[in-house]
Design an enzyme around this catalytic site. Sequence first.
Site, PDB file in Angstrom:
ATOM      1  N   GLY A   1      26.622  18.555   8.096  1.00  0.00           N
ATOM      2  CA  GLY A   1      26.082  17.573   9.035  1.00  0.00           C
ATOM      3  C   GLY A   1      24.714  17.895   9.584  1.00  0.00           C
ATOM      4  CB  SER A   2      21.881  20.031   8.565  1.00  0.00           C
ATOM      5  OG  SER A   2      21.528  19.603   7.285  1.00  0.00           O
TER       6      SER A   2
ATOM      7  NE  ARG B   1      38.189   6.240  -5.041  1.00  0.00           N
ATOM      8  CZ  ARG B   1      37.451   7.326  -4.812  1.00  0.00           C
ATOM      9  NH1 ARG B   1      36.710   7.401  -3.745  1.00  0.00           N
ATOM     10  NH2 ARG B   1      37.459   8.318  -5.661  1.00  0.00           N
TER      11      ARG B   1
ATOM     12  NE  ARG C   1      37.133  10.329  -0.666  1.00  0.00           N
ATOM     13  CZ  ARG C   1      37.863  10.829  -1.661  1.00  0.00           C
ATOM     14  NH1 ARG C   1      37.636  12.061  -2.089  1.00  0.00           N
ATOM     15  NH2 ARG C   1      38.807  10.111  -2.237  1.00  0.00           N
ATOM     16  CB  VAL C   2      32.821   7.059  -4.908  1.00  0.00           C
ATOM     17  CG1 VAL C   2      32.462   5.712  -5.509  1.00  0.00           C
ATOM     18  CG2 VAL C   2      32.039   8.171  -5.595  1.00  0.00           C
TER      19      VAL C   2
ATOM     20  CG  HIS D   1      20.626  10.803  -4.033  1.00  0.00           C
ATOM     21  ND1 HIS D   1      21.921  11.175  -4.332  1.00  0.00           N
ATOM     22  CD2 HIS D   1      19.906  11.029  -5.160  1.00  0.00           C
ATOM     23  CE1 HIS D   1      21.972  11.599  -5.581  1.00  0.00           C
ATOM     24  NE2 HIS D   1      20.767  11.520  -6.103  1.00  0.00           N
TER      25      HIS D   1
ATOM     26  N   GLY E   1      26.293  -0.115  -6.794  1.00  0.00           N
ATOM     27  CA  GLY E   1      26.070   0.960  -7.776  1.00  0.00           C
ATOM     28  C   GLY E   1      25.788   2.272  -7.056  1.00  0.00           C
TER      29      GLY E   1
ATOM     30  CG  ASP F   1      23.349   8.207  -5.427  1.00  0.00           C
ATOM     31  OD1 ASP F   1      23.608   8.095  -4.224  1.00  0.00           O
ATOM     32  OD2 ASP F   1      23.821   9.104  -6.144  1.00  0.00           O
TER      33      ASP F   1
END
Length: 196
Positions: A14-15, A68, A94-95, A112, A146, A148
Amino acid sequence: MKRLKLAILISGRGSNMEALLKAAAAPDYPAEPVLVLSNRPDAIGLETALEAGVPSLAIDHKAYGKDREAFERAMDAALTDAGTEIIALAGFMRVLTPWFVEKWQGRMINIHPSLLPKYKGLDTHQRALDAGDAEAGATVHWVSPGVDDGEIIQQASLPILPGDTTDSLAARLLPVEHQLYPAALARACAAIKARL
Ligand code: GRF
């Protein structure tokens, strides 16, 4: 100035979340943290959020098995209860299903660790090193179905140096991310307000 209610989703250290909380401590920052949510109850970042006085919550994805969407419905309920207007994914591992992404599309951003569109997915630094790239970096983008793949909001780069490893690159990139994410989140807030 109306500040958008911000929820930050994390899975671990969590930085980046901490960098966002620090930026949002300024009264003129356009987002106000209302919730930090982790899918892992043992995420260190939950303690950081607690120390910062921001409401935090763990929703353990393991409790939902392979379902999910049930996990995401629980997250969605917590986000809605908190009055969330913008979500920042910050090392959230998680996706997400199309259901969740579509529900929050245009109000959810992610950081990302690559110069997208290069190196979507995992092992970004190894792939940049293997390719012999001259630079690496990070991208903040809108989240779309999609992985990223959403529209880029802002990027920051740094040179790859001789002898760099995935660890050295990740370590040098982290402070760059911590500058980038608050700036990009402010841009995202401006874009949302312009739409209202
Ligand atoms: C960062 O490198 C971020 O780009 C990636 O996951 C890492 C999270 O680190 N998505 P932290 O939990 O914010 O410290």
